[in-house]
Design a protein around this motif. Structure first.
Motif, short mmCIF file in Angstrom:
data_model
loop_
_atom_site.label_atom_id
_atom_site.label_comp_id
_atom_site.label_asym_id
_atom_site.label_seq_id
_atom_site.Cartn_x
_atom_site.Cartn_y
_atom_site.Cartn_z
N ARG A 87 0.84 -1.19 0.00
CA ARG A 87 0.00 0.00 0.00
C ARG A 87 0.87 1.24 0.00
NH1 ARG A 87 -2.55 1.64 5.72
NH2 ARG A 87 -0.63 1.70 6.89
N GLU A 90 5.93 3.31 0.43
CA GLU A 90 4.96 2.23 0.49
C GLU A 90 5.38 1.22 1.54
OE1 GLU A 90 4.79 1.09 -3.64
OE2 GLU A 90 6.48 -0.24 -3.43
N GLU A 116 -8.14 1.72 1.60
CA GLU A 116 -6.80 2.08 1.14
C GLU A 116 -6.89 2.98 -0.09
OE1 GLU A 116 -4.20 1.37 2.81
OE2 GLU A 116 -4.63 -0.44 3.93
N ILE A 163 -3.15 0.58 -3.79
CA ILE A 163 -2.86 -0.83 -3.52
C ILE A 163 -2.16 -1.42 -4.73
CG2 ILE A 163 -3.82 -3.11 -3.03
CD1 ILE A 163 -6.23 -1.71 -1.82
#
Length: 67
Positions: free
Chosen positions: A9, A28, A47, A50
């Protein structure tokens, strides 16, 4: 049904006091775990970014991959 998962993510961009991007901060992070499928879907729906989603059934066999 429980699933094992892993994905990457995106993190919010960290900036220095002068407004430049802090290149020493990660951009990330890898997320992994084992949860109920409904909890997993709820988690990823929150999120922003992704990448590299992998979902495994409880036997460990890969079911879905999205790059």
């Amino acid at each position: 049904m429980n699933v094992k998962f892993e994905y990457t993510r995106g993190l919010p961009t960290q900036r220095l006091s002068d407004g430049l991007i802090d290149i020493e901060k990660p951009i990330e992070e890898k997320v992994y775990g084992e949860v109920n499928i409904e909890e997993f879907l709820n988690q990823i729906s929150n999120e922003d970014i992704i990448r590299n989603i992998k979902i495994f059934n409880t036997d460990g066999n890969e079911q879905t991959e999205n790059n």
